[in-house]
Design a protein around this motif. Structure first.
Motif, PDB file in Angstrom:
ATOM      1  N   ASP A 185       0.835  -1.206   0.000  1.00 17.17           N
ATOM      2  CA  ASP A 185       0.000   0.000   0.000  1.00 17.17           C
ATOM      3  C   ASP A 185       0.872   1.260   0.000  1.00 17.17           C
ATOM      4  O   ASP A 185       0.546   2.249  -0.664  1.00 17.17           O
ATOM      5  N   ALA A 186       1.989   1.178   0.734  1.00 23.40           N
ATOM      6  CA  ALA A 186       2.881   2.338   0.831  1.00 23.40           C
ATOM      7  C   ALA A 186       3.395   2.739  -0.549  1.00 23.40           C
ATOM      8  O   ALA A 186       3.455   3.927  -0.892  1.00 23.40           O
ATOM      9  N   GLU A 187       3.738   1.740  -1.349  1.00 22.68           N
ATOM     10  CA  GLU A 187       4.256   1.990  -2.695  1.00 22.68           C
ATOM     11  C   GLU A 187       3.194   2.661  -3.563  1.00 22.68           C
ATOM     12  O   GLU A 187       3.481   3.589  -4.331  1.00 22.68           O
ATOM     13  N   ILE A 188       1.965   2.180  -3.412  1.00 21.56           N
ATOM     14  CA  ILE A 188       0.860   2.752  -4.190  1.00 21.56           C
ATOM     15  C   ILE A 188       0.643   4.220  -3.799  1.00 21.56           C
ATOM     16  O   ILE A 188       0.487   5.089  -4.649  1.00 21.56           O
ATOM     17  N   GLU A 189       0.682   4.473  -2.477  1.00 13.68           N
ATOM     18  CA  GLU A 189       0.484   5.846  -1.984  1.00 13.68           C
ATOM     19  C   GLU A 189       1.583   6.769  -2.500  1.00 13.68           C
ATOM     20  O   GLU A 189       1.333   7.880  -2.953  1.00 13.68           O
ATOM     21  N   LYS A 190       2.811   6.263  -2.418  1.00 12.21           N
ATOM     22  CA  LYS A 190       3.965   7.054  -2.817  1.00 12.21           C
ATOM     23  C   LYS A 190       3.860   7.428  -4.308  1.00 12.21           C
ATOM     24  O   LYS A 190       4.093   8.585  -4.687  1.00 12.21           O
ATOM     25  N   ALA A 191       3.490   6.443  -5.113  1.00  9.01           N
ATOM     26  CA  ALA A 191       3.357   6.685  -6.555  1.00  9.01           C
ATOM     27  C   ALA A 191       2.250   7.700  -6.814  1.00  9.01           C
ATOM     28  O   ALA A 191       2.364   8.576  -7.674  1.00  9.01           O
ATOM     29  N   LEU A 192       1.177   7.571  -6.050  1.00  8.82           N
ATOM     30  CA  LEU A 192       0.022   8.456  -6.211  1.00  8.82           C
ATOM     31  C   LEU A 192       0.433   9.908  -5.958  1.00  8.82           C
ATOM     32  O   LEU A 192       0.042  10.823  -6.691  1.00  8.82           O
ATOM     33  N   GLN A 193       1.262  10.068  -4.906  1.00  9.70           N
ATOM     34  CA  GLN A 193       1.732  11.420  -4.589  1.00  9.70           C
ATOM     35  C   GLN A 193       2.609  11.971  -5.715  1.00  9.70           C
ATOM     36  O   GLN A 193       2.664  13.179  -5.937  1.00  9.70           O
ATOM     37  N   ALA A 194       3.260  11.053  -6.433  1.00  7.87           N
ATOM     38  CA  ALA A 194       4.082  11.469  -7.563  1.00  7.87           C
ATOM     39  C   ALA A 194       3.252  11.542  -8.846  1.00  7.87           C
ATOM     40  O   ALA A 194       3.790  11.705  -9.943  1.00  7.87           O
ATOM     41  N   GLY A 195       1.928  11.351  -8.697  1.00  6.91           N
ATOM     42  CA  GLY A 195       1.037  11.501  -9.847  1.00  6.91           C
ATOM     43  C   GLY A 195       0.819  10.237 -10.667  1.00  6.91           C
ATOM     44  O   GLY A 195       0.161  10.256 -11.700  1.00  6.91           O
ATOM     45  N   GLU A 196       1.365   9.082 -10.162  1.00 12.60           N
ATOM     46  CA  GLU A 196       1.199   7.835 -10.924  1.00 12.60           C
ATOM     47  C   GLU A 196       0.168   6.941 -10.237  1.00 12.60           C
ATOM     48  O   GLU A 196       0.220   6.743  -9.034  1.00 12.60           O
ATOM     49  N   LYS A 197      -0.765   6.399 -11.022  1.00 14.99           N
ATOM     50  CA  LYS A 197      -1.775   5.545 -10.413  1.00 14.99           C
ATOM     51  C   LYS A 197      -1.429   4.071 -10.681  1.00 14.99           C
ATOM     52  O   LYS A 197      -1.535   3.608 -11.805  1.00 14.99           O
TER      53      LYS A 197
END
Lengths: 540, 540
Positions: free
Chosen positions: A197-209
Motif C-alpha cells: 500500500d505504501a508503494e501505491i500511496e507514494k506513486a500516487l503522490q508522484a502523480g502515478e496511479k
C-alpha cells in the motif's frame, strides 16, 4: 487401484455478496480489458517477425508436449536453482527453469527476461550474437508471455553495477531458451499483487496511479496471488509453525493423534454446525476435536496433540473467523493443577516465536516488504494474569466491564495495550475466567465455583488460544451440562467415556491461521489460509 | 472467547448391522452379568470392613473432588513414572499414579495391586504394619475397582525372584494409597482385550475357556480397548510414521500445506461423496487433496506435502477401506520424468521403515505380542517393475489377467508373492499402468498413449500408494476429462488453474492407516484408526 487418489472434486464459482461482486466484476473487466490490449500489442509485435529460415532455430522454441511426458530420465542436478545464482558461478554455464516474470525488448537485437523461481528472481539477457543468438531468437524471447514456464541455458555474468528489481545480483547471458508451458493472458499481474500500500500511496503522490489488487480478486485468482513473495513467505512460515509445534510436543513426550471429523447426530451447538447425511444417518462435521482428544486421554494416551481441520458454520464476517481452519490441539494428564497446561503453552509458544525469528528471516522479510509489521514483543517467561487482575487493570484505565462477563474483541484489544505498556509483552495468558462464560466441560475453581480453571492466551491483543482443566468426574460433567441447558442424551457417549477411571487432565486449542496472522501482524485471516472458506466463499 | 474450543459434538449409538448387533448385545449382556457379580462380591467384601475408628485413616481413601480442582500447584517431579521404576530406586520412597489393573487380597492382612501407567505395570503390595498400614487400609486397597486411577506412595523393593506378569521388575511396598478417580464396572476387561488368539487357543487346549473380545465390542468400548499394550503401541507407531514422513520431506525442501476439505458443488464422483449444505450452496467433502495440491504447485510452491482427512462415502465393507482416513499427500515439480517422484517414494519409505525398526522397538514388540507378525522385508534400493513386467510374471506363473486392465486385490497379492520369491522384497513399485485404469489427470506415456506415467506401490501384496505425473497442459486435461466422460463445466476451475503457466509435476498419495496396518502385518484397518468410520460405524 489408486485409493488415496481420485478425481478432483469440481468447484462452482465463488458466491460473493452481490454488491461486492458487482464492484469486483467491473474492476476485473477493466483490468482484463487493459491486459487484452497488452496481449494484442505483444501478438502484433510477434507477427512482425521475419519469416526467414533460422539456422540457429534449435536453440529456442516451444517444447513439444511429447518431450515433457517423461521421455527421458535426466539428471536433475543439471538445473541450477535461481536462488543459487551468485557471482561464484561467474562465466559458468547454467540451466535454469522458472517463470518469465517480465519481458522487455530493446530494439531488435536485445531482450530482457526476469526469471522467477519460488520467489527468487534473476535477469536474463538475450543479445544477438553470431553462431549462438539469432535475431529470431531475440524476437522469440520478446514474444514470451508473462508467467510462462521457461528453461534458459546461459552463462552467468556479474555486472559491476547493482542490479535493481531482482533478488539475485548476477545476470544470465542467454544461449538457449525453451518454453515449457505457455501462460494465457493474466487476470492479475504478479507485480500488482505484490505491491505494498505504501508503494501505491507514494506513486500516487508522484502523480502515478498503480493497480491495487483487492482481496476478493486475489482470492478469486489465488493460484496467481500465491506467487507473490509475501505469500511464498506466509505459507512457508505456516509450515514452520506446524513443524515447531510438533517437534516441541514430541520432545515433551506427547504424541500425535488423528480424531474423526465425521460425528454422529447433530451437535447441540445448533446453527454453527455443518450437517450431512452419513449413509442414512444424521451426522455433522466436528466443531473441534474436544470430545475425542479427551477420550484419547481416557484411553491412557497420557499426552496427545492433533493438527486437523475444524469446521464452524457460523455467520462470522470478521477479519478473524473462517468456516474451516486448522486447529492445533493439545490434551494432557495433569497431576494437580491447570498451571501444568499453562507451563506447556508458555514454553511452546516462546519456542515457536524464537525459532521463527531464527529460521524464517527471509520469509518474514518478504512478508514485511508488502505488509510492514513490528516484530512481536514477548517475554522469555510468559506473563500470567488472572481474569480479576485484568478486570482491575481495565477499571483503573477507566474501562468499565462486567466483572463476571466475557471480554469482547474491543476490550481484549484495550487490555492488550495496557499489558504491553505495563509489562512490555504482546503475548500473555489470562486465567481463572468466570465459569459462566466457559464451555460446560470446564472445571470450576476449587475455592469459588463462580470461576473456572481456564485460560485464554493473547497475541497483539487478540485471543488465539483457549484452554482449561476439564471436568473428569462424570456426575459433575452431567450436572454442568444440564446447568448449561444441554440435553444429556445427546452427549451420553461423551460422559460415559469418563466412567471407567478418568485421569485429571487439561488442554488447549489454537488456530494455526491466527498464529501466523498475529505473529506477522497481518490484518486478515484470509491472508494465512491457503484457500479460505468463509460464509461467502467456498472456491476455488 | 475460546474459538478453537467448543462444546463437544454429541454422538448417537453406533449403527451396526442388526444381526451383528444382536449377537453383540447378547455377548455384552453375558459379560456384564459376570462383571456385576464380581462387583457385588467386591462390595460385599468391602461391607465386611470393621467400622472401628482408624488412627491411620489419613494414609488412604478417596480424594475429595475439591482436592483435584487445581487447589495447589505441586511439583510434578514428585511423581515417578511406572516405566521408570527399576532396582536403582531400591529402598527409595516413590509416588506413582496409574490405574489399578488387577486387585487381589490375600487374607485380611495383605493385598496386591498391579498399577499400570501408559502400558507399563508394577506390582504394589499393602501389608498390615504398625504405625503405617492398618487392616482397614488393606481392605480399602482390596476394595478398589479395576481401572480406577490411584496415587500410591511407597518404598521400592527388588525381590530376588522374577516377577511375572508386570513389565517392571520391582515391587512397591504401599505406605499411602488414594483413589483419584473411581472406575465403574467395566464392560470389557483390559486383560481380555489384550489377549492374543494364540493364548486363547492354548488355554482352550488345556481345557480353559478365556474371554475373546471381538472387534465390534472393542470399537464400541474404544476408550477401554485403547488401553491395551498393542493399541498403546499401534498409535505411537502411527504418530512416528507421520513424524518421519514430515521430517524426511522437510529435509528434501518440501513444505507442508493445508487444503480445504469443504468443496463447492457436487463432485463428479457421484456416490462416493459426502454431500452437505454450505450456507445454502451445494457442497461436498474432498475425496482427496488432488485439486488443491496441484493448484499449490501452479502457485509456485515447488514441493509440498499434506497430512489431512480424506472422505469417501463408498460402500466398501473390506478389511482395508474406511469412510474417513488420513491421507499423506505429496506433490512436486519435476524436471523431466516421473521417476523423480518414484525416487522420493523409494527413499521416503525406506527411511520410514528403517526409523520405525530403530525407534519403535518396544511398540512393535507390544503389537507383536498380541498380533504376531514377521518384520517387513524390503530392499535398501526400492525395486521398480513395469506393469508389463508384472503381467508377464503373472502369466509365467499361470495367472491369466487382462494386460490392459486393472489388477484386483487377489491378483495384486499373488504378484506380491511372486515378487517376494524372485526379488526378496515385500515393498516395490509397479509403474507404467494402462492409461484406461488411471484418473483422467494422469499423463499418458510419450511413446504409447495406451500407457501412463503412473505407479502404484505395494506392501505385503497390498497397494498403499498411488502416484503419477499429472497432465499440466489445460487443453490435454480437458481432452482427457472428456474422454473419461466428465462434464467439463464441473471442473472448469481446476482446468483454469493450469492456464497461467503450469510446471510439469507429479505426486502421490498414501493412507496413513494402511501404512501402519501393513508394516505391522495387521489384518484390519480398523485396528489402526483411532475411532474408525466405515459404512456401519460413525461412533464413538
Amino acid at each position: 487401484m489408486s485409493t488415496p487418489e481420485s478425481q478432483p472434486p469440481s468447484e462452482d464459482a465463488a458466491s460473493v455478496s452481490k454488491k461486492a461482486a458487482k464492484k469486483e466484476a467491473a474492476k476485473q473487466e477493466k483490468l482484463r480489458r487493459r491486459q487484452e490490449q497488452e496481449a494484442l500489442a505483444a501478438a502484433t509485435r510477434s507477427l512482425a517477425v521475419d519469416d526467414e529460415q533460422d539456422p540457429l532455430a534449435a536453440n529456442y522454441g516451444d517444447v513439444p508436449l511429447n518431450e515433457i511426458q517423461s521421455k527421458t530420465v535426466e539428471d536433475v542436478s543439471r538445473w541450477t536453482e535461481v536462488g543459487a545464482l551468485t557471482n561464484t558461478l561467474e562465466n559458468r554455464s547454467v540451466l535454469i527453469r522458472g517463470r518469465a516474470q517480465t519481458i522487455r525488448a530493446v530494439g531488435k537485437n536485445m531482450a530482457f527476461v526476469v526469471v522467477r523461481e519460488r520467489g527468487f528472481t534473476v535477469q536474463c539477457v538475450a543479445t544477438v550474437q553470431p553462431d549462438t543468438v539469432s535475431r529470431q531468437m531475440v524476437k522469440y524471447v520478446a514474444g514470451l508471455s508473462r508467467e510462462s514456464i521457461i528453461d534458459i541455458e546461459g552463462v552467468v555474468s556479474a555486472p559491476s553495477v547493482e542490479i535493481k528489481g531482482t533478488t539475485q545480483q548476477v545476470e544470465v547471458q542467454v544461449r538457449k531458451v525453451y518454453c515449457v508451458s505457455k501462460a494465457a493472458v493474466l487476470p492479475i499481474n504478479i507485480e500488482d499483487a505484490a505491491r505494498s500500500d505504501a508503494e501505491i500511496e507514494k506513486a500516487l503522490q508522484a502523480g502515478e496511479k498503480l493497480v491495487r489488487v483487492n482481496q476478493d480478486t486475489r482470492l478469486n485468482n489465488r493460484v496467481l496471488d500465491l506467487r507473490t513473495p509475501a505469500n511464498q513467505g506466509i505459507f512457508r512460515i505456516q509450515s514452520q509453525v506446524g513443524n515447531i509445534f510438533r517437534q516441541f510436543l514430541l520432545s515433551e513426550d506427547f504424541f500425535e493423534i488423528h480424531t474423526p471429523k465425521l460425528i454422529a447426530g447433530s451437535s447441540e451447538g445448533g446453527a454453527a454446525v455443518f450437517r450431512l447425511d452419513y449413509k442414512g444417518q444424521p451426522a455433522c462435521l466436528a466443531q473441534s476435536p474436544q470430545l475425542h482428544k479427551q477420550m484419547a486421554i481416557c484411553g491412557d494416551f497420557g499426552r496427545v496433540f492433533e493438527i486437523g481441520g475444524v469446521y464452524r458454520a457460523e455467520d462470522s464476517y470478521t477479519h478473524r473467523h473462517l468456516c474451516e481452519f486448522i486447529g492445533l490441539d493439545v490434551e494432557m494428564e495433569i497431576k494437580s493443577h491447570y498451571s501444568e497446561v499453562m507451563d506447556i503453552v508458555g514454553r511452546l509458544f516462546v519456542t515457536i516465536f524464537d525459532t521463527l525469528n531464527k529460521t524464517c528471516e527471509k520469509e518474514l522479510e518478504a512478508v514485511g516488504r508488502q505488509y510492514p509489521f513490528e516484530p512481536l514483543k514477548y517475554l522469555p517467561e510468559t506473563l500470567r494474569l488472572t481474569f480479576e487482575e485484568g478486570i482491575q487493570m481495565l477499571k483503573d484505565a477507566g474501562v468499565e466491564v462486567d466483572p463476571m462477563g466475557d471480554l469482547n474483541t474491543e476490550v481484549e484489544r484495550k487490555l492488550g495495550q495496557l499489558v504491553l505498556e505495563k509489562y512490555g509483552t504482546e503475548f500473555y495468558i489470562l486465567h481463572r475466567y468466570p465459569l459462566a462464560v466457559r464451555p460446560f466441560y470446564t472445571m470450576p475453581c476449587h475455592d469459588n465455583h463462580a470461576y473456572s480453571n481456564s485460560f485464554d492466551v493473547f497475541i497483539r491483543g487478540e485471543e488465539i488460544i483457549s484452554g482449561a482443566q476439564r471436568v473428569h468426574v462424570p456426575e459433575l460433567l452431567a450436572e454442568r451440562a444440564q446447568a448449561c441447558g444441554i440435553e444429556l442424551k445427546t452427549i451420553s457417549t461423551y460422559i460415559d467415556a469418563f466412567r471407567y477411571g478418568a485421569p485429571p487432565h487439561g488442554g488447549f486449542g489454537v488456530g494455526l491461521e491466527r498464529v501466523v496472522m498475529l505473529f506477522c501482524g497481518l490484518n486478515n485471516i484470509r491472508k494465512t489460509s491457503l484457500f479460505p472458506r468463509d460464509p461467502l466463499r467456498i472456491a476455488p
